[in-house]
Design an enzyme around this catalytic site. Structure first.
Site, mmCIF file in Angstrom:
data_model
loop_
_atom_site.group_PDB
_atom_site.id
_atom_site.type_symbol
_atom_site.label_atom_id
_atom_site.label_comp_id
_atom_site.label_asym_id
_atom_site.label_seq_id
_atom_site.Cartn_x
_atom_site.Cartn_y
_atom_site.Cartn_z
ATOM 1 N N HIS A 188 -7.152 -67.331 0.976
ATOM 2 C CA HIS A 188 -6.945 -68.763 1.147
ATOM 3 C C HIS A 188 -7.922 -69.348 2.161
ATOM 4 O O HIS A 188 -8.533 -70.385 1.936
ATOM 5 C CB HIS A 188 -5.504 -69.003 1.599
ATOM 6 C CG HIS A 188 -5.267 -70.405 2.033
ATOM 7 N ND1 HIS A 188 -5.167 -71.431 1.131
ATOM 8 C CD2 HIS A 188 -5.179 -70.948 3.254
ATOM 9 C CE1 HIS A 188 -5.005 -72.559 1.786
ATOM 10 N NE2 HIS A 188 -5.008 -72.295 3.074
ATOM 11 N N ARG A 295 -11.571 -71.101 -15.870
ATOM 12 C CA ARG A 295 -10.637 -69.962 -15.866
ATOM 13 C C ARG A 295 -9.236 -70.537 -16.030
ATOM 14 O O ARG A 295 -8.838 -71.422 -15.268
ATOM 15 C CB ARG A 295 -10.722 -69.199 -14.546
ATOM 16 C CG ARG A 295 -12.003 -68.402 -14.335
ATOM 17 C CD ARG A 295 -11.899 -67.562 -13.052
ATOM 18 N NE ARG A 295 -12.944 -66.563 -12.949
ATOM 19 C CZ ARG A 295 -14.067 -66.719 -12.239
ATOM 20 N NH1 ARG A 295 -14.280 -67.825 -11.579
ATOM 21 N NH2 ARG A 295 -14.966 -65.754 -12.192
ATOM 22 N N ARG A 331 -12.237 -70.753 -21.099
ATOM 23 C CA ARG A 331 -12.063 -69.335 -21.412
ATOM 24 C C ARG A 331 -10.586 -69.059 -21.636
ATOM 25 O O ARG A 331 -9.747 -69.463 -20.841
ATOM 26 C CB ARG A 331 -12.588 -68.474 -20.270
ATOM 27 C CG ARG A 331 -12.415 -66.984 -20.545
ATOM 28 C CD ARG A 331 -13.033 -66.138 -19.465
ATOM 29 N NE ARG A 331 -12.217 -66.141 -18.275
ATOM 30 C CZ ARG A 331 -12.554 -65.487 -17.156
ATOM 31 N NH1 ARG A 331 -13.695 -64.829 -17.092
ATOM 32 N NH2 ARG A 331 -11.773 -65.512 -16.108
ATOM 33 N N GLU A 430 -19.567 -59.043 -20.989
ATOM 34 C CA GLU A 430 -19.257 -58.411 -19.710
ATOM 35 C C GLU A 430 -18.887 -56.948 -19.883
ATOM 36 O O GLU A 430 -18.464 -56.279 -18.957
ATOM 37 C CB GLU A 430 -18.163 -59.192 -18.968
ATOM 38 C CG GLU A 430 -16.941 -59.548 -19.791
ATOM 39 C CD GLU A 430 -15.951 -60.445 -19.033
ATOM 40 O OE1 GLU A 430 -16.054 -60.600 -17.810
ATOM 41 O OE2 GLU A 430 -15.050 -60.982 -19.706
ATOM 42 N N ASP A 454 -17.974 -58.363 -14.129
ATOM 43 C CA ASP A 454 -17.453 -57.214 -14.865
ATOM 44 C C ASP A 454 -18.579 -56.365 -15.445
ATOM 45 O O ASP A 454 -18.488 -55.143 -15.466
ATOM 46 C CB ASP A 454 -16.510 -57.681 -15.985
ATOM 47 C CG ASP A 454 -15.104 -57.924 -15.457
ATOM 48 O OD1 ASP A 454 -14.597 -57.037 -14.735
ATOM 49 O OD2 ASP A 454 -14.525 -58.979 -15.748
ATOM 50 N N ARG A 464 -14.846 -53.137 -9.133
ATOM 51 C CA ARG A 464 -15.350 -54.246 -8.316
ATOM 52 C C ARG A 464 -14.430 -54.601 -7.157
ATOM 53 O O ARG A 464 -14.817 -55.322 -6.247
ATOM 54 C CB ARG A 464 -15.612 -55.480 -9.197
ATOM 55 C CG ARG A 464 -14.377 -56.085 -9.812
ATOM 56 C CD ARG A 464 -14.731 -57.056 -10.931
ATOM 57 N NE ARG A 464 -14.389 -58.431 -10.582
ATOM 58 C CZ ARG A 464 -14.321 -59.429 -11.461
ATOM 59 N NH1 ARG A 464 -14.606 -59.207 -12.739
ATOM 60 N NH2 ARG A 464 -14.019 -60.629 -11.082
ATOM 61 N N CYS A 501 -21.871 -66.730 -16.015
ATOM 62 C CA CYS A 501 -20.840 -67.345 -15.187
ATOM 63 C C CYS A 501 -20.287 -66.389 -14.134
ATOM 64 O O CYS A 501 -19.316 -66.692 -13.470
ATOM 65 C CB CYS A 501 -19.723 -67.916 -16.050
ATOM 66 S SG CYS A 501 -18.963 -66.691 -17.111
#
Ligand code: PEP
Ligand code: MG
Length: 576
Positions: A188, A295, A331, A430, A454, A464, A501
């Site tokens: 955050h 997203r 997406r 990806e 990815d 990752r 992206c």
């Protein structure tokens, strides 16, 4: 001089006296309360007070930072009103806990649950539960708010971690930057700092809390560095750099709304990644020419039932309205495996990144995917909607996914719903299998977008999210670059446009190589748009092409980085 190393969360340099924030520890005792009805009433009073505070904080956040930041307080209100949590609280209270003890037990348990999750996004949810726990305990124990609201001079805030309500009540005009002991780049604090354009270092370890209040400190956000006890000369040096950065930011902001055209006339598209309602405003302000990645996970996490078609429509429509005729690549649901969904029982998996996620779930549960497709087709009417599928590994998947789009379209037509016409259907690249067969996927994909995050983890077989292998997860590794090169060539041979992206697209060290490889569209977080456009305008396609060839021939990621660094220094020297 002492230096603490942390994670680069938000770029820039902040100098100032440290304000070390130590919220009071709220201890809840009285496990042997004798009147459950009275304790329950006490809890309900506290919950009502907390909801009222949250409504006020929300208003303040909307006014100061915008809707995206304010959304966190909706989530907190939902946590308080959650029926499952209420049942758990009741059970504790009926078992003899005081209201405060019940809150402590139930919320601390949730915090622990989320802290142990693999996915960093979900680990961050722990902070929300910790925050709500503290708010309820403060109300129950009669403790007043903490001290961040009354900052009356410019400071650098030092904290173990900052919770949404800490930052919301904070007097932001007096904050020059942040550093925290805990938190990751997705925390955050990191997101807030980027949205406010304030330098921040997170995850610097407990050493941070040894910084003395009022001690002069320096936060180097891009370097992930905290400097304590610098001498005059060092301070002056950082001050000069801070000044230069501020000037550079102001300069690139001026031209943010102009196109990104290289010195030799190649125009590329610079668009934004967004993941929360309201972020389209940031994208537009930053000069993004569209949305390269919407997203949609935000609609699906944290809930017991799947969002309905209408609910999704209501969430998507304002984004399309704000973007007008600019392209928006939505997406479909990219979740599962390491991002569990409460309303889908995904069995425990040993290798969630190789497991049941994204399009694999969507194809196995076609109603879930089709509900989303129908909502998108409706929400995109009159606008420039493109639909993109995540984690595509095979031709069969794209065939099946396209068929579902056609079914969804047919269903909407039957019901007479107005919907978007001529929608391009594309896919993320990806997974290495997809990167190696673009020619065979092209009949089913109108466009491609490389998910370098990815793609890097799968190419180098390095998780990752695992810090132990973080040095391997470098998108500038020549193996990744060679796949990217392959994808762009094959896609262009099939007359398809290619975007990217993943984080790499906004990385100023990667941009010259990607330009040289022929990338058509760069999609990145809104804040990265103005500097990326400014850099692209300084480059020439011809020189970048030569650089890209050279990069592809390097043996290591480090050698690629060194090559770009030298080349950039040289180009800047020679650019007019
Ligand atoms: C990617 O993998 O590069 C990407 C953009 O998708 P996400 O980060 O959401 O997995
Ligand atoms: Mg991805």
């Amino acid at each position: 001089v002492k230096q603490l190393k942390g994670l680069a969360a938000s770029p820039g340099i902040a100098l100032g006296p440290a304000f070390v924030y130590r919220p009071v520890e709220l201890a809840a005792q009285r496990l042997g309360a004798d009147d459950p009805a009275a304790e329950w009433a006490r809890f309900q009073l506290a919950a009502a007070a907390a909801l009222e505070q949250l409504a006020l904080l929300r208003q303040k956040a909307v006014a100061e930072v915008g809707e995206a930041e304010a959304a966190i307080f909706d989530a907190h209100q939902m946590i308080i009103g959650d029926p499952d949590t209420e049942t758990e609280l009741r059970t504790e209270i009926d078992g003899g806990a005081s209201a405060a003890a019940a809150v402590d037990i139930v919320f601390s348990r949730e915090v622990k649950n989320f802290e142990t999750m693999d996915n960093p996004l979900f680990r961050e949810r722990a902070a929300d539960f910790a925050d709500v726990r503290r708010r309820l305990l403060r109300a129950l124990l009669g403790v007043s708010e903490d001290s961040l609201a009354v900052l009356d001079r410019p400071v650098v805030v030092v904290a173990h971690d900052l919770m949404p309500s800490d930052t919301a009540q904070m007097n932001k005009a007096m904050v020059r930057g942040f550093c925290t002991a805990a938190g990751g780049p997705l925390s955050h604090t990191a997101i807030l700092a980027r949205n406010l354009g304030l330098p921040a270092v997170v995850g610097a370890g407990e050493g941070v809390m040894a910084i003395e209040n009022e001690a002069p400190i320096i936060v180097d956000g891009a370097g992930g560095l905290i400097v304590i006890g610098a001498n005059d000369e060092e301070r002056a040096d950082y001050e000069r750099r801070a000044q230069a950065l501020a000037e550079a930011r102001a300069t690139v902001a001026v031209a943010a709304h102009e196109a990104a055209i290289t010195r030799d006339g190649r125009r590329v598209e610079v668009v934004a990644n967004i993941g929360l309602p309201g972020e389209e405003t940031d994208a537009l302000q930053a000069g993004a020419e569209g949305i390269g990645l919407l997203r949609t996970e935000f609609l699906f996490v944290d809930r017991q039932t799947a969002p309905t078609e209408d609910e999704q429509f209501r969430a998507y429509r304002p984004i399309f309205e704000a973007m007008g005729q600019r392209p928006v690549i939505a997406r479909t649901l990219d979740i599962g495996g390491d991002k569990p969904l409460a309303f889908l029982s995904v069995p425990h998996e040993a290798n969630p990144f190789l497991g049941w996620r994204a399009i694999r779930i969507g194809l196995a549960q076609p109603e879930l995917l089709k509900t989303q497709l129908r909502a998108l087709l409706r929400a995109g009417r009159g606008c420039n909607l493109k639909i993109m599928f995540p984690m595509v590994a095979t031709v069969e998947e794209m065939r099946a996914a396209r068929a579902l789009v056609e079914e969804s379209r047919a269903e909407l037509k039957l019901s007479g719903e107005p919907l978007a016409e001529s929608v391009e259907i594309g896919m993320m690249v990806e997974i290495p299998s997809a990167a190696l067969m673009i020619d065979l996927l092209a009949p089913y994909a109108d466009f491609f977008s490389i998910g370098s995050n990815d793609l890097t983890q799968y190419t180098l077989a390095a998780d990752r999210g695992n810090p132990a292998v973080a040095s391997l997860v470098d998108s500038l590794h020549p193996a990744v670059l060679r796949l990217v090169d392959n994808v762009i060539r094959a896609a262009h041979a099939a007359q398809r446009r290619v975007g990217m992206c993943g984080e790499m697209a906004g990385d100023l060290n990667a941009i010259p190589i990607l330009l040289g490889l022929g990338l058509d569209e760069f999609s990145m977080g809104a804040a990265a748009v103005p500097p990326a456009k400014a850099l692209l305008r300084q480059l020439s396609l011809a020189a970048a092409t030569a650089l890209a060839r050279k990069a592809l021939a390097q043996p290591t990621a480090a050698a690629v980085r060194e090559t770009v660094k030298r080349w950039l220094a040289d180009e800047r020297q020679h650019s007019p």
